[in-house]
Design a protein around this motif. Structure first.
Motif, short mmCIF file in Angstrom:
data_model
loop_
_atom_site.label_atom_id
_atom_site.label_comp_id
_atom_site.label_asym_id
_atom_site.label_seq_id
_atom_site.Cartn_x
_atom_site.Cartn_y
_atom_site.Cartn_z
N ARG A 119 0.81 -1.21 0.00
CA ARG A 119 0.00 0.00 0.00
C ARG A 119 0.85 1.27 0.00
NH1 ARG A 119 -4.16 -0.25 4.58
NH2 ARG A 119 -4.88 1.57 3.44
N VAL A 120 2.18 1.11 -0.01
CA VAL A 120 3.07 2.26 0.03
C VAL A 120 3.52 2.60 -1.38
CG1 VAL A 120 5.30 3.12 0.86
CG2 VAL A 120 3.86 1.71 2.35
N ARG A 121 3.49 3.88 -1.71
CA ARG A 121 3.90 4.33 -3.03
C ARG A 121 4.95 5.42 -2.85
NH1 ARG A 121 -0.73 6.94 -6.81
NH2 ARG A 121 -0.90 4.74 -7.14
N GLN A 165 -2.56 14.22 -9.55
CA GLN A 165 -2.95 12.93 -10.14
C GLN A 165 -2.26 11.78 -9.42
OE1 GLN A 165 -1.58 13.84 -14.07
NE2 GLN A 165 -3.64 14.25 -14.85
N ALA A 166 -0.99 11.95 -9.09
CA ALA A 166 -0.23 10.89 -8.43
C ALA A 166 -0.75 10.62 -7.01
CB ALA A 166 1.25 11.25 -8.38
N LEU A 167 -1.26 11.65 -6.36
CA LEU A 167 -1.75 11.52 -4.99
C LEU A 167 -3.24 11.18 -4.91
CD1 LEU A 167 0.08 14.50 -3.27
CD2 LEU A 167 0.51 12.07 -2.90
N THR A 196 -4.29 8.38 0.91
CA THR A 196 -5.01 8.94 2.06
C THR A 196 -4.07 9.57 3.09
OG1 THR A 196 -4.98 6.77 3.12
CG2 THR A 196 -6.94 7.33 1.84
N LEU A 197 -2.79 9.24 3.05
CA LEU A 197 -1.81 9.80 3.97
C LEU A 197 -0.50 9.95 3.21
CD1 LEU A 197 -1.00 10.64 6.88
CD2 LEU A 197 -0.41 8.24 7.28
N ALA A 198 0.06 11.16 3.22
CA ALA A 198 1.29 11.40 2.46
C ALA A 198 2.31 12.08 3.34
CB ALA A 198 0.98 12.28 1.24
#
Length: 88
Positions: A7-9, A74-76, A80-82
């Motif tokens: 789930r990490v990008r 667009q990338a985000l 939900t959390l950055a």
């Protein structure tokens, strides 16, 4: 890979050097992650650039799966959390 890791990008915004993209892919894979996203890279075909491929060294699969977006918004979009980091 754990479900949490999937789930990490990792997002690179306007990367200017293909070698940095390849190095990031290698680091991402070494840490057990797999998702690389690029926002408006300077080189249009950065994920196939010889420097990126050379420095990915065993993580070309991360490069091949990398997604490219025109804007950070667009990338985000699905995030939900950055957290943000910079070298500057």
């Amino acid at each position: 890979m754990t479900q949490a890791f999937s789930r990490v990008r990792f997002i690179m915004v306007q990367p200017s050097h293909p070698g940095n993209v390849g190095s990031a892919a290698r680091a991402i894979k070494t840490m057990g992650f797999s998702e690389l996203v690029l926002v408006a890279p300077r080189h249009e075909d950065v994920i196939r650039h010889p420097d990126a491929l050379a420095l990915a060294s065993g993580a070309t699969d991360v490069l091949e799966r990398a997604r490219v977006y025109g804007t950070l918004e667009q990338a985000l979009a699905p995030v939900t959390l950055a957290f943000a980091l910079t070298a500057r």
